[in-house]
Design a protein around this motif. Structure first.
Motif, PDB file in Angstrom:
ATOM      1  N   LEU A 250     -43.300 -17.973  32.322  1.00 31.58           N
ATOM      2  CA  LEU A 250     -42.459 -18.911  31.566  1.00 31.58           C
ATOM      3  C   LEU A 250     -42.667 -18.702  30.066  1.00 31.58           C
ATOM      4  N   VAL A 251     -43.941 -18.549  29.663  1.00 28.58           N
ATOM      5  CA  VAL A 251     -44.263 -18.292  28.255  1.00 28.58           C
ATOM      6  C   VAL A 251     -43.741 -16.922  27.840  1.00 28.58           C
ATOM      7  N   GLY A 252     -43.968 -15.903  28.686  1.00 28.94           N
ATOM      8  CA  GLY A 252     -43.521 -14.553  28.369  1.00 28.94           C
ATOM      9  C   GLY A 252     -42.009 -14.441  28.253  1.00 28.94           C
ATOM     10  N   GLN A 253     -41.286 -15.275  28.980  1.00 29.47           N
ATOM     11  CA  GLN A 253     -39.821 -15.339  28.857  1.00 29.47           C
ATOM     12  C   GLN A 253     -39.409 -16.216  27.677  1.00 29.47           C
ATOM     13  N   MET A 254     -40.411 -16.795  26.992  1.00 32.16           N
ATOM     14  CA  MET A 254     -40.214 -17.626  25.795  1.00 32.16           C
ATOM     15  C   MET A 254     -39.356 -18.840  26.083  1.00 32.16           C
ATOM     16  N   CYS A 255     -39.610 -19.444  27.252  1.00 28.58           N
ATOM     17  CA  CYS A 255     -38.898 -20.666  27.653  1.00 28.58           C
ATOM     18  C   CYS A 255     -39.656 -21.894  27.121  1.00 28.58           C
ATOM     19  N   ARG A 434     -32.083 -10.115  32.872  1.00 28.60           N
ATOM     20  CA  ARG A 434     -33.372  -9.459  33.107  1.00 28.60           C
ATOM     21  C   ARG A 434     -33.835  -8.740  31.848  1.00 28.60           C
ATOM     22  N   PRO A 435     -35.058  -9.082  31.348  1.00 30.94           N
ATOM     23  CA  PRO A 435     -35.556  -8.358  30.174  1.00 30.94           C
ATOM     24  C   PRO A 435     -35.854  -6.905  30.530  1.00 30.94           C
ATOM     25  N   THR A 436     -35.604  -6.002  29.598  1.00 33.24           N
ATOM     26  CA  THR A 436     -35.852  -4.586  29.885  1.00 33.24           C
ATOM     27  C   THR A 436     -37.355  -4.313  29.994  1.00 33.24           C
ATOM     28  N   MET A 437     -38.193  -5.122  29.330  1.00 40.34           N
ATOM     29  CA  MET A 437     -39.649  -5.043  29.501  1.00 40.34           C
ATOM     30  C   MET A 437     -40.006  -6.114  30.535  1.00 40.34           C
ATOM     31  N   SER A 438     -40.273  -5.683  31.774  1.00 36.88           N
ATOM     32  CA  SER A 438     -40.377  -6.638  32.882  1.00 36.88           C
ATOM     33  C   SER A 438     -41.745  -7.313  32.996  1.00 36.88           C
ATOM     34  N   GLU A 439     -42.740  -6.875  32.199  1.00 36.71           N
ATOM     35  CA  GLU A 439     -44.097  -7.417  32.342  1.00 36.71           C
ATOM     36  C   GLU A 439     -44.257  -8.740  31.580  1.00 36.71           C
ATOM     37  N   THR A 440     -43.395  -9.692  31.895  1.00 38.15           N
ATOM     38  CA  THR A 440     -43.400 -10.946  31.134  1.00 38.15           C
ATOM     39  C   THR A 440     -44.618 -11.820  31.459  1.00 38.15           C
ATOM     40  N   THR A 441     -45.157 -11.712  32.675  1.00 38.84           N
ATOM     41  CA  THR A 441     -46.369 -12.479  33.015  1.00 38.84           C
ATOM     42  C   THR A 441     -47.524 -12.026  32.124  1.00 38.84           C
ATOM     43  N   ALA A 442     -47.672 -10.721  31.991  1.00 42.83           N
ATOM     44  CA  ALA A 442     -48.710 -10.168  31.121  1.00 42.83           C
ATOM     45  C   ALA A 442     -48.476 -10.581  29.677  1.00 42.83           C
ATOM     46  N   LEU A 443     -47.231 -10.520  29.251  1.00 45.49           N
ATOM     47  CA  LEU A 443     -46.903 -10.873  27.879  1.00 45.49           C
ATOM     48  C   LEU A 443     -47.264 -12.322  27.579  1.00 45.49           C
ATOM     49  N   GLY A 444     -46.990 -13.226  28.535  1.00 47.83           N
ATOM     50  CA  GLY A 444     -47.316 -14.644  28.333  1.00 47.83           C
ATOM     51  C   GLY A 444     -48.804 -14.873  28.128  1.00 47.83           C
ATOM     52  N   ALA A 445     -49.635 -14.176  28.923  1.00 45.26           N
ATOM     53  CA  ALA A 445     -51.085 -14.314  28.776  1.00 45.26           C
ATOM     54  C   ALA A 445     -51.539 -13.759  27.431  1.00 45.26           C
ATOM     55  N   ALA A 446     -50.933 -12.647  27.006  1.00 42.95           N
ATOM     56  CA  ALA A 446     -51.274 -12.055  25.719  1.00 42.95           C
ATOM     57  C   ALA A 446     -50.874 -12.976  24.565  1.00 42.95           C
TER      58      ALA A 446
END
Length: 517
Positions: A250-255, A434-446
């Protein structure tokens, strides 16, 4: 970022652009000791985490980037997976019981039977959750009741409970030599021991499950320094982000705005909608959960969640159990060759049905078969099942919120399947993005790690969030056809209900047999 489940991953992001710099992943074995049981070895989890970190650091060096540029580590994990370990030896006292494990069904039935009116929502006013095999408290109750080593450690004051994030942070910060025993609010809210209003462990809930509070980790925000790495290439780097995987996505998708939503397609499917700083209780079978708390002094934000147990796992079942596909990528080719399920419907209720039904007695069925049906149609029906389950959750979410979504943001491993994404748009009758960079879970934690006080290499201000490119799938069938197919799906779901019951029948000699179906 460390993502643990069927695999461990370590992913390094650029804090200014959200660009993925490099990554490494290691698969983790799951074991199935009995029907409905799913376990992972906590030692293997940690070995994979250490291996991922070291290999990623090597890859950074190959890119001529110094490891000293890594400013913070964030952890994200499958949320309800439950562990108990010995704080004196540092050793796990049993395998990790994975979130979709069904061994606690009798425990759940016993707890529901003692609830007033046998109401599975008896604790929902505090937890936001129904009493279900899904959540950590019932798994912990099973461990306390059935594992002698855990009972002994409990009596000796040696036992520590946690979800996978707690285990990882404790080990990385020193383990038995001063390791930090903590979790964040998003993971704590999935245990059924946490009060989502007071934002702390609840003594009444702990008494209900007969869980001693001294074994619980300290609850922290999702973005703060918990401790520092004690060994390896990242020794001294702060661990400053912790989010359950769906909150991280959710965070990685910037919601970050109320009303924004995302759906993650992994082993299961998880649709979360940000409801802001007030929890919204569902009237239509959804969960109320803590989405995140971005700092000690920041308010908690909540989400409505629809959870589907089996999504990507149905592809693995077709591959590993049935041999119908040889690889996960092959299912798209087979389904495209069929172009339709030709009336075949697949309800993959392998672990019962989660949202919006919460029916543990359901079991998987395939119906509508004819002599014409082949493996291509079954592949298509499996992908459609993922989309239909998402549609059921989205309908419930629209009813609860009163404000229908106009498009769905998606992420997770299955979103690389373009046919699945088009099917999803068709069945929802709305665009899928769909974001072209699919690792949104990782991005949210980062993002959570980088934004923490004392690190602050990332800002979460709305006007400074990085732009992530995406692709959009528009519906290509008319709504009447979509409604017809969805109606057939719901009929199939009803046939899957109440399968796991105790019935009597006679054998050929007239002897009564009790059969547990």
């Amino acid at each position: 970022k460390l993502l643990v489940g069927q695999m461990s991953q370590n992913i390094v992001f650029n804090a200014k652009t959200a660009e993925l710099i490099c990554h490494h992943q290691v698969e983790i074995n799951q074991s199935f000791p009995k029907e409905g049981w799913v376990e992972e070895d906590p030692r293997e989890i940690m070995q994979s985490v250490y291996e991922c970190m070291e290999r990623t650091c090597e890859k950074l060096c190959q890119l001529n980037i110094s490891v000293s540029n890594i400013k913070a580590v964030g952890v994200t994990n499958q949320r309800e997976t439950t562990l108990v370990w010995d704080k004196e030896t540092g050793e796990p006292l049993y395998n990790a019981i994975v979130w979709l494990d069904l061994r606690t069904q009798s425990t759940v039935e016993r707890l529901i039977n003692k609830a007033p009116g046998r109401n599975k929502n008896h604790l929902k006013h505090k937890t936001g959750l129904p009493i279900s095999t899904y959540f950590s408290a019932v798994k912990l109750r099973w461990l306390l009741d059935n594992v002698d080593e855990i009972q002994e450690a409990m009596l000796d004051g040696r036992a520590m409970f946690g979800t996978v994030d707690s285990w990882i942070i404790w080990c990385l910060t020193g383990g038995r030599n001063g390791g930090v025993h903590c979790t964040d609010v998003s993971n704590a809210s999935r245990t059924m021991l946490f009060n989502i209003h007071s934002m702390d462990w609840d003594p009444e809930l702990c008494r209900y499950f007969d869980v001693p509070m001294e074994i619980l980790p300290k609850v922290r925000s999702s973005s703060e320094i918990y401790g520092c790495m004690k060994s390896g290439s990242l020794a001294g780097v702060p661990i400053s982000g912790c989010l359950g995987d769906q909150s991280a996505a959710l965070v990685g998708q910037m919601c970050f705005k109320e009303g924004q939503a995302k759906n993650t397609y992994g082993t299961g499917c998880f649709l979360l909608r940000n409801t802001g700083t007030k929890p919204v209780m569902s009237e239509h079978g959804l969960l109320t959960t803590v989405a995140y708390k971005m700092g000690k002094d920041e308010p908690a934000c909540y989400a409505l969640e629809g959870s589907v147990a089996i999504a990507g796992a149905v592809v693995r079942w077709l591959k590993d159990n049935m041999g119908i596909v040889q690889s996960s990528s092959e299912i798209e080719k087979l389904a495209a060759a069929a172009g339709s399920s030709y009336g075949c419907y697949f309800v993959p209720a392998f672990s019962g049905l989660y949202a919006p039904y919460w029916e543990p007695s359901a079991r998987g069925i395939i119906c509508g078969l004819t002599q014409f049906t082949n493996r291509n149609h079954l592949a298509f029906a499996a992908l459609e099942a993922v989309c239909f389950q998402t549609r059921e959750i989205l309908d419930a979410m629209n009813q609860d919120s009163g404000v229908p979504l106009t498009q769905l943001q998606v992420d997770g491993g299955m979103t690389s399947n373009r046919l699945l994404m088009q099917l999803q748009a068709d069945i929802l009758c709305m665009p899928v993005v769909r974001p072209t960079m699919s690792e949104t879970t990782a991005l949210g934690a980062a993002m959570a790690a980088g934004a923490a006080e004392g690190v602050q290499v990332w800002t979460l201000s709305p006007d400074q969030l990085p732009h992530v490119t995406s692709e959009k799938y528009e519906p290509q069938i008319n709504s009447d056809e979509s409604e017809f197919r969805f109606g057939r799906w719901k009929k199939a779901v009803q046939k899957a209900m109440n399968w796991e019951t105790t019935e009597s029948c006679c054998n050929g000699n007239g002897t009564q047999l009790s059969i547990n179906l």
